[in-house]
Motif scaffolding. Structure first.
Motif, PDB file in Angstrom:
ATOM      1  N   THR A   1      21.700 -20.364  16.788  1.00 42.16           N
ATOM      2  CA  THR A   1      21.912 -21.669  16.168  1.00 42.16           C
ATOM      3  C   THR A   1      22.798 -22.537  17.055  1.00 42.16           C
TER       4      THR A   1
ATOM      5  N   THR B   1      17.658 -24.438  15.834  1.00 41.05           N
ATOM      6  CA  THR B   1      17.466 -22.999  16.007  1.00 41.05           C
ATOM      7  C   THR B   1      16.681 -22.759  17.288  1.00 41.05           C
TER       8      THR B   1
ATOM      9  N   SER C   1       5.714 -21.934  10.087  1.00 40.60           N
ATOM     10  CA  SER C   1       6.446 -20.944  10.888  1.00 40.60           C
ATOM     11  C   SER C   1       7.569 -21.586  11.692  1.00 40.60           C
TER      12      SER C   1
ATOM     13  N   ARG D   1      11.035 -23.119  12.641  1.00 40.08           N
ATOM     14  CA  ARG D   1      12.388 -22.856  12.139  1.00 40.08           C
ATOM     15  C   ARG D   1      13.228 -24.118  12.025  1.00 40.08           C
ATOM     16  N   ASN D   2      12.777 -25.204  12.629  1.00 33.65           N
ATOM     17  CA  ASN D   2      13.554 -26.446  12.646  1.00 33.65           C
ATOM     18  C   ASN D   2      12.864 -27.523  11.823  1.00 33.65           C
TER      19      ASN D   2
ATOM     20  N   LYS E   1       9.136 -25.415  16.525  1.00 27.30           N
ATOM     21  CA  LYS E   1       9.329 -23.970  16.548  1.00 27.30           C
ATOM     22  C   LYS E   1      10.477 -23.603  17.478  1.00 27.30           C
TER      23      LYS E   1
END
Length: 362
Positions: free
Chosen positions: A260, A270, A299, A301-302, A353
């Motif tokens: 992070t 991320t 999928s 993460r951000n 991603k």
């Protein structure tokens, strides 16, 4: 010697007496330039930077057209600080070429050797050889007004090389050419520079010219070096907003805790890298996916909630400027932009991603 071999040699060998060793300190009113440059024979170094950064001032200082207020300038071990411009083993190709309008291409190229004491017949014979190398043997009798932009650029390069300089300076050598001509002349110039056995320093604002022609990049902002390295290293690890924009990346600085990154301004990113401490994090506009509603089951993460602040054509795509918790630039196809009904003020969600981000120490 190949482009890769030259690049590796530059990175692993310490500077020697041969080549360029300079620290250029120039003061002009409130502006101060302080730039260190080193290069081995055979290297091509590109100076990049925004308008007013000091690129042309540095080039003129190398040519002896601007006096140094400090530092040093050594070429092949010889001090050039106080050597007059006409006595330096330096060739210059100016942006507008500065060919003599009343002389033929042949006599323009012969001018340099003549100034160095070569007889007229021999100078013209040497000039003819250089024009043949440039593919201009059929234009030897033409005056500059009869030459195309690409032909004039090659005559100017031949004139600079005809004196066998130990330092070749090129000031925006492709800037005056149209896009199609630039493509051809860039390839030709790359070939000629690959055969040049001394040091070449190129000033350009075009990142493609720099990436194609140079072994090593030096990025200047406000009179100082902010980054230097191989084209591949700088493209992958930009360290200022100017460089990130130049190579087409979103760039942020922050503090990493594992995967992070807490970005300056309060947002988080991320990443796939596991780091600790001050870092940069970057990703291309093409890595961003936009949604009108908060995506579920993605999928990525951000996630960031954004507002469209502008749209413009960018090649065959649409570049979308986004404001909000994290300022972003995103590239979409025209069809995707139309389907999302994008317009200034529209609210969207941006996703990226973690695997498409790249974090590295600041």
């Amino acid at each position: 010697m190949t482009h890769i071999e030259k690049t590796i040699r530059y990175d692993v060998e310490a500077p020697s007496a041969d080549g360029l060793d300079a620290r250029l300190v120039v003061e002009r009113g409130s502006f101060r330039l302080d730039v260190a440059l080193t290069a081995a024979p055979g290297d091509v170094v590109a100076l990049l930077g925004p308008n007013g950064a000091g690129k042309t001032t540095a080039l003129r200082a190398l040519a002896g057209l601007v006096p140094l207020a400090g530092g040093h300038l050594r070429l092949d071990g010889a001090e050039l600080d106080r050597t007059p411009p006409e006595s330096r083993p330096v060739g210059v190709v100016f942006q507008d070429y500065l060919l003599f309008p009343h002389l033929t291409a042949l006599d323009n190229v012969a001018f340099g050797p003549r100034c160095h004491g070569v007889g007229k017949a021999e100078a013209r014979a040497q000039a003819a050889g250089w024009l043949e190398r440039m593919g201009l043997a059929d234009h030897a009798a033409a005056k500059p007004r009869r030459l195309s932009g690409g032909q004039a650029q090659r005559v100017a390069l031949a004139r600079a090389l005809a004196t066998h300089p130990r330092l070749l300076l090129l000031d925006e050598p492709l800037a005056a050419l149209d896009a199609r001509t630039r493509l051809d002349v860039r390839a030709q110039l790359r070939h000629h520079l690959a055969d040049f056995e001394a040091v070449a320093v190129l000033v350009t604002h075009d990142p493609l010219d720099a990436m194609v022609l140079a072994d090593h990049l030096v990025v200047i902002e406000e009179g100082r070096v902010v980054q230097r390295g191989t084209p591949a290293d700088i493209a992958r690890h930009p360290r200022t907003d100017y460089i990130a924009h130049l190579v087409g990346l979103n760039l942020y600085r922050g503090e990493a805790e594992g995967h992070t990154v807490h970005v300056d301004g309060g947002s988080t990113v991320t990443t796939s890298e596991d780091l600790t401490g001050p870092v940069f994090v970057a990703f291309p506009p093409s890595a961003i996916t936009l949604h009108r509603d908060r995506p579920t089951g993605s999928s990525a993460r951000n996630f960031w909630r954004c507002e469209v602040s502008g749209l413009e054509t960018h090649g065959d795509q649409i570049r979308v400027a986004l404001g909000g918790e994290l300022p972003l630039a995103a590239d979409l196809t025209t069809v995707a932009a139309a389907e999302l009904d994008l317009h200034a003020g529209a609210e969207v969600w941006a996703t990226v991603k973690a695997t498409q981000t790249h974090a590295y120490p600041a």
